[in-house]
Structures are given as C-alpha cells and as structure tokens.
Design an enzyme around this catalytic site. Structure first.
Site, short mmCIF file in Angstrom:
data_model
loop_
_atom_site.label_atom_id
_atom_site.label_comp_id
_atom_site.label_asym_id
_atom_site.label_seq_id
_atom_site.Cartn_x
_atom_site.Cartn_y
_atom_site.Cartn_z
N SER A 1 14.46 -12.47 -39.49
CA SER A 1 14.06 -11.74 -38.29
C SER A 1 12.54 -11.65 -38.17
O SER A 1 11.81 -11.59 -39.17
CB SER A 1 14.65 -10.32 -38.27
OG SER A 1 14.08 -9.53 -37.25
N TYR B 1 15.62 -1.45 -41.41
CA TYR B 1 15.62 -2.86 -41.02
C TYR B 1 14.24 -3.47 -41.26
O TYR B 1 14.12 -4.58 -41.80
CB TYR B 1 16.00 -2.98 -39.54
CG TYR B 1 16.34 -4.38 -39.09
CD1 TYR B 1 17.53 -4.98 -39.47
CD2 TYR B 1 15.49 -5.08 -38.25
CE1 TYR B 1 17.86 -6.27 -39.04
CE2 TYR B 1 15.80 -6.36 -37.81
CZ TYR B 1 16.98 -6.95 -38.21
OH TYR B 1 17.30 -8.22 -37.77
N LYS C 1 13.83 -6.36 -44.05
CA LYS C 1 13.49 -7.70 -43.55
C LYS C 1 12.14 -8.16 -44.10
O LYS C 1 11.94 -9.36 -44.34
CB LYS C 1 13.52 -7.73 -42.02
CG LYS C 1 14.92 -7.63 -41.45
CD LYS C 1 15.82 -8.78 -41.93
CE LYS C 1 17.18 -8.77 -41.27
NZ LYS C 1 18.04 -9.90 -41.69
#
Length: 263
Positions: free
Chosen positions: A138, A151, A155
């Site tokens: 991502s 997140y 990531k």
C-alpha cells in the site's frame, strides 16, 4: 519476471486486488495460479472463473503452519513456486483508541504473514537459485493512512521488511517487489467511504481511484522490470519525495486536507 509457464501463489486471492492479480497472471500464461484466501467459497469461485490453471485453497495467513502447508503442497503439486504474492491485508479505520485485538490482527495479517510466507518459500527458491516475492504494502507504507494508525504502522513495517529481503537476497537470485497502490475500488475502500472513515475520504480526495485490474496491470509491468517499488499511482513517488525533503511541510499539507474534509 516473465509470467509464462510460471507457478504463482496469491494470498487474499479471492477478492479485490488479489482476484485481479490471479486473473491477470493466468491471462499472462502462468502454468498455475494458486488462489489462497480465508474465504474458501470465494477462492473456489475465482478459481472456477479462471479455469484449469487455477487451484483454490483455504488459508489463514496468520497461521504459520497453514502457510507452510500451502507452500509444501504447492511445491509437491507443481514442483516449485516462481512467484509468491503476499497480498492479504486488513484495515482498522481508527487511531490510538483501537483495541489491542485489532492492532494485533493488523500486525499479524499485514506484517507477520509476509514473514511466514518468506520463511516457507525462500528455502526452495534459494535452492533453485531464483524466485520472486511480491508483497502488497500500500501507498500507506511509504506515506500515511490518515485515520488508521495501525494500518499506517504495519504497512510501513511491511515495506521495511520487503526492503530488507531485497537487500539480503537479491545477489542470491531472489527478486522482491513492494506493490504500493493508493486508492483502489475494492470493498475495503468502499466500506470505509460508506462508514464515513476519514482515511477513506482522504484517499478518495487524493487522486484517481483505480480498478483492481488497473493495479494488476501495473503489477505485471513492475514484475517484468523487476522493480522494487511498484507504484500504480505514479504521483505517490512525488508525494514520497516531498515528504522526505520537507517532513514538516508535508504534514502541514495533510492537516490542511483533513481540515477541508472535516469542515
């Protein structure tokens, strides 16, 4: 990475980017595409739609034993794995208030699952002198996922781990890519927008929202060129440069965008 006659595994392969990757790899002439997903019925449906080269399997990427069994079964069935795509991912939609269970799941799916697959697949690749790992990390892994602390953190960790793998194993024949799309029209983003999550709104306001098939196109092109960072949204490279050159200015710009969206 020429995908013709390759043996490919895609985790999180039953939906969104994973399903698009599975379809595209088959269309590129892969000899086999293993569609691995927690949702066994959805994996079956994707594999059936692809045709005989696809093999579905139920998989919980947070269970290292299941990952080892997936790799062993694939190597026994097809003789090798040429490309392993660690694609499964989860979001939380929250900040520091998100409970420990959600943080733990994000860590296990977004980071440890990549560790588990690398542990399992690297011995065979190293013995054969070649192979490719592609981790879906991502754009949040090189920038920030506004509104989702777990997140963002996981990531970033996934990009860091992929880079470590690339540095450590490139000279032994192993190629590593980090696929880092920004906004993609998947249930993950659509659900966040529907629930009013700030992060989803920021993504939708930050540039083009690509289809999963467009991300798969970018992935195939990046694999062919053996690029480490595969950026389906080219503007992410510019954002990353600005962020590195002027962290304070970058953060000020992001805060301004948040104020505009929440006014």
């Amino acid at each position: 990475m020429n995908l013709t006659d390759r043996i490919v595994v895609v985790t999180g392969g039953a939906g969104g980017i994973g399903a698009a990757l599975s379809r595209r790899f088959a269309a590129e002439g892969a000899a086999a595409v293993v569609v691995a997903d927690l949702d066994a019925d959805a994996a079956d449906a994707v594999a059936e739609a692809i045709g005989p080269v696809a093999h579905p399997i139920a998989l919980d990427v947070t269970d290292e034993e299941q990952v080892r069994e997936l790799v062993a079964d694939t190597e026994e069935r097809y003789g090798r794995i040429d490309l392993f795509c660690a694609n499964a991912g989860v979001t939380t939609g929250g900040g520091v208030e998100v409970d420990d269970a959600a943080w733990d799941r994000a860590w296990r799916v977004n980071v440890l699952a990549h560790v588990y697959s690398a542990r399992a697949v690297l011995p065979g690749m190293l013995a054969r002198g070649g192979g490719h790992l592609m981790h879906t990390c991502s754009a949040a892994g090189v920038l920030t996922a506004v509104g989702d602390a777990a997140y963002t953190a996981t990531k970033h960790a996934s990009v860091g781990f992929a880079e470590w793998l690339a540095i450590t194993y490139r000279d032994r024949g192993i190629r590593v890519s980090a696929l880092c799309p920004q906004g993609v029209d998947t249930p993950m983003l659509a659900g966040g927008i529907a629930e009013g999550h700030l992060g989803a709104r920021v993504i939708a306001a930050s540039g083009a929202v690509l289809t999963p098939d467009q991300v798969a196109d970018a992935a195939v092109a990046g694999l062919a060129e053996e690029r480490f960072l595969i950026l389906p949204h080219p503007e992410v490279a510019d954002y990353a440069r600005r962020r590195a050159e002027d962290p304070d200015g970058w953060q000020a710009g992001m805060r301004k965008l948040i104020r505009r969206l929440t006014a």
